[in-house]
Design a protein around this motif. Structure first.
Motif, PDB file in Angstrom:
ATOM      1  N   GLU A  19      -9.032  -0.826  -4.161  1.00 17.49           N
ATOM      2  CA  GLU A  19      -8.567  -1.805  -3.172  1.00 17.49           C
ATOM      3  C   GLU A  19      -7.235  -2.388  -3.645  1.00 17.49           C
ATOM      4  O   GLU A  19      -7.094  -2.759  -4.815  1.00 17.49           O
ATOM      5  CB  GLU A  19      -9.626  -2.911  -3.029  1.00 17.49           C
ATOM      6  CG  GLU A  19      -9.202  -4.113  -2.193  1.00 17.49           C
ATOM      7  CD  GLU A  19      -8.850  -3.769  -0.757  1.00 17.49           C
ATOM      8  OE1 GLU A  19      -9.560  -2.952  -0.137  1.00 17.49           O
ATOM      9  OE2 GLU A  19      -7.855  -4.316  -0.247  1.00 17.49           O
ATOM     10  N   LEU A  20      -6.250  -2.435  -2.766  1.00 25.18           N
ATOM     11  CA  LEU A  20      -4.922  -2.962  -3.100  1.00 25.18           C
ATOM     12  C   LEU A  20      -4.725  -4.316  -2.443  1.00 25.18           C
ATOM     13  O   LEU A  20      -5.118  -4.516  -1.287  1.00 25.18           O
ATOM     14  CB  LEU A  20      -3.841  -1.984  -2.614  1.00 25.18           C
ATOM     15  CG  LEU A  20      -3.934  -0.578  -3.192  1.00 25.18           C
ATOM     16  CD1 LEU A  20      -2.976   0.370  -2.468  1.00 25.18           C
ATOM     17  CD2 LEU A  20      -3.636  -0.586  -4.690  1.00 25.18           C
ATOM     18  N   LYS A  21      -4.121  -5.222  -3.172  1.00 28.29           N
ATOM     19  CA  LYS A  21      -3.891  -6.586  -2.676  1.00 28.29           C
ATOM     20  C   LYS A  21      -2.546  -7.088  -3.143  1.00 28.29           C
ATOM     21  O   LYS A  21      -2.068  -6.674  -4.212  1.00 28.29           O
ATOM     22  CB  LYS A  21      -4.954  -7.532  -3.266  1.00 28.29           C
ATOM     23  CG  LYS A  21      -6.347  -7.321  -2.754  1.00 28.29           C
ATOM     24  CD  LYS A  21      -6.449  -7.815  -1.334  1.00 28.29           C
ATOM     25  CE  LYS A  21      -7.841  -7.703  -0.801  1.00 28.29           C
ATOM     26  NZ  LYS A  21      -7.863  -7.812   0.659  1.00 28.29           N
ATOM     27  N   ASP A  79      -8.464   1.500   1.008  1.00 30.26           N
ATOM     28  CA  ASP A  79      -7.018   1.655   0.844  1.00 30.26           C
ATOM     29  C   ASP A  79      -6.659   3.018   0.261  1.00 30.26           C
ATOM     30  O   ASP A  79      -5.728   3.670   0.729  1.00 30.26           O
ATOM     31  CB  ASP A  79      -6.460   0.534  -0.029  1.00 30.26           C
ATOM     32  CG  ASP A  79      -6.454  -0.799   0.716  1.00 30.26           C
ATOM     33  OD1 ASP A  79      -6.469  -0.786   1.964  1.00 30.26           O
ATOM     34  OD2 ASP A  79      -6.444  -1.861   0.045  1.00 30.26           O
ATOM     35  N   GLU A  86       0.841  -1.205   0.000  1.00 34.65           N
ATOM     36  CA  GLU A  86       0.000   0.000   0.000  1.00 34.65           C
ATOM     37  C   GLU A  86       0.870   1.248   0.000  1.00 34.65           C
ATOM     38  O   GLU A  86       0.592   2.223  -0.698  1.00 34.65           O
ATOM     39  CB  GLU A  86      -0.911   0.014   1.235  1.00 34.65           C
ATOM     40  CG  GLU A  86      -1.914  -1.128   1.287  1.00 34.65           C
ATOM     41  CD  GLU A  86      -2.700  -1.148   2.597  1.00 34.65           C
ATOM     42  OE1 GLU A  86      -2.503  -0.253   3.439  1.00 34.65           O
ATOM     43  OE2 GLU A  86      -3.505  -2.087   2.777  1.00 34.65           O
TER      44      GLU A  86
HETATM   45 MG    MG Z   1      -6.018  -3.980   0.620  1.00 35.44          MG
END
Ligand code: MG
Ligand code: A3P
Length: 397
Positions: free
Chosen positions: A253-255, A236, A192
């Motif tokens: 959204e970060l993954k 995020d 992130e």
């Molecule tokens: Mg995330």
């Protein structure tokens, strides 16, 4: 936020036994996917009601100060080369997971905004209030084979509040988390930091600390079938260049995930991980998940955007895939089950819904500590009359 150590109501645990166990068998809810494969239920387009931030000391602020801005690396022919292990453990300030926050931050937001809620005066009384993460667990339940859950439920002034209780197994796992898993958790947050700036148009600063106390939360309104929903979820970042600038459609959204090298690895990713990513982002209406794929050494060398509304396509023709209708129909069935089970309006009464893979959802009834989760400050303030609106000056004033 409720001060640490504040009592949530005195008294020992009392398990309320049904008067007649023979004529009132405990109700339960099955979770087999085959039972929930009807048409996709109504789900209102989620709208953001407001937001709040938690700072580096986990203190609440009723504003967007912790919101970060999506700032992917330039696409100059080379992929990224993010070292996700950089800064571990010296520049890592993890949140204290022993502090049970329950719904407290969301309740504070609700208390401060209860007079301005849209939907009419009775809207909140008919709603379910919870965290997005709790709803995510409900959505994925028909397909979950590993982790069970427990949800505590209390009805107060008509509203049904749902708050997760850590299972004994989850607690044991957390307390014995292997060092490699702890580092893997750090790496998710480090990603992130590589992808976000503090200001729109700014650049990420990976030299700083990773502090997981900091959070930006969106408060959303939706409805599943006939269940009005008010829930909060951590976001995020926002994309300053998103086609539509208003929340939640500007959120990203970060993954992170392991790099994949074979069709079998992709298939497994679509079946398991993408289900969780879909459930988490579909609920608040976050349109895109940006994944960083990491090498075994912990470097992200490639990024891929997964539009939330296209995730199901990867498993549509897979007999061992998942189905969004099953997830949403089960969630709607659970909400009906909970609404019909929690009849008494009493903030100190808790119905504890428990589920373990392979079985149905079961219920037990408790009063006061340790399960009651609506804090006294909330119950007392909500019991007072609404603050009167500012007086309009009259000609004689
Ligand atoms: Mg995330
Ligand atoms: P990944 O998303 O790359 O897995 P989120 O993605 O929900 O915003 O969470 C950010 C990071 O928090 C995750 O990165 C992961 O590192 C950590 N995290 C979130 N939920 C977790 C869980 N249930 N167990 C362990 N780590 C978790």
């Amino acid at each position: 936020m409720e001060p640490r150590g504040t009592k949530r109501g005195a008294g020992k645990t009392e398990v309320v036994e049904p008067r007649n166990k023979v004529s009132h068998p405990a109700p339960s809810l099955p979770t087999d996917p085959a039972l929930y494969s009807g048409p996709f239920p109504f789900y209102r387009r989620p709208s953001q009601l407001g937001c709040f931030s938690l700072d580096a000391q986990r203190q609440y602020h009723g504003d967007a100060r912790a919101l970060r801005y999506y700032s992917p690396p330039p696409t100059n022919g080379q992929g990224p080369n993010f070292d996700l292990r950089d800064g571990y453990p010296n520049r890592y300030q993890p949140r204290d997971e022993e502090v049970r926050e329950s719904l407290d931050h969301l309740l504070r937001w609700l208390l401060e905004h209860r007079g301005q809620l849209e939907g009419g005066p009775g809207w909140l009384a008919g709603a379910v209030v919870t965290w997005r993460g709790h709803l995510t667990k409900l959505l994925t339940t028909p397909y979950e084979r590993q982790d069970g859950w427990q949800l505590a439920a209390s009805r107060f002034q008509g509203t049904l509040y749902l708050s997760e209780v850590e299972t004994l197994a989850a607690r044991a796992q957390r307390l014995t988390r292997p060092p490699l898993l702890q580092e893997l958790m750090y790496m998710g947050y480090k990603f992130e930091q590589y992808m976000c700036a503090d200001k729109p148009g700014g650049s990420p600063d990976p030299s700083g600390e990773v502090n997981t106390n900091v959070a930006f939360c969106s408060v959303l309104r939706s409805r599943l079938g006939n269940h009005p929903l008010l829930f909060a979820g951590e976001v995020d970042c926002t994309d300053p260049q998103a086609p539509s600038p208003q929340p939640p459609t500007c959120y990203v959204e970060l993954k992170t995930s392991k790099e994949m090298h074979s069709p079998g690895q992709w298939r497994s990713f679509y079946r398991h991980k993408l289900l969780k990513w879909w459930a988490q982002s579909f609920l608040p209406g976050v349109p895109n998940v940006v994944a960083g794929f990491r090498t075994p050494e912990g470097f992200v060398c490639s990024l891929k955007t997964f539009p939330t509304m296209q995730m199901f396509e990867h498993v549509r023709n897979d007999r061992d895939g998942w189905n969004p209708s099953v997830c949403m129909n089960f969630c709607a069935a659970f909400l009906s089950f909970a609404q019909n089970t929690v009849v008494q309006d009493d903030p100190r009464l808790v119905h504890l819904f428990s589920w373990e893979p392979g079985g149905p959802v079961t219920v037990s009834v408790h009063r006061d500590a340790p399960h009651a989760f609506l804090p006294t400050w909330y119950v007392e303030a909500m019991t007072q009359d609404l603050p009167s609106p500012p007086k309009t000056p009259s000609p004689t004033d």
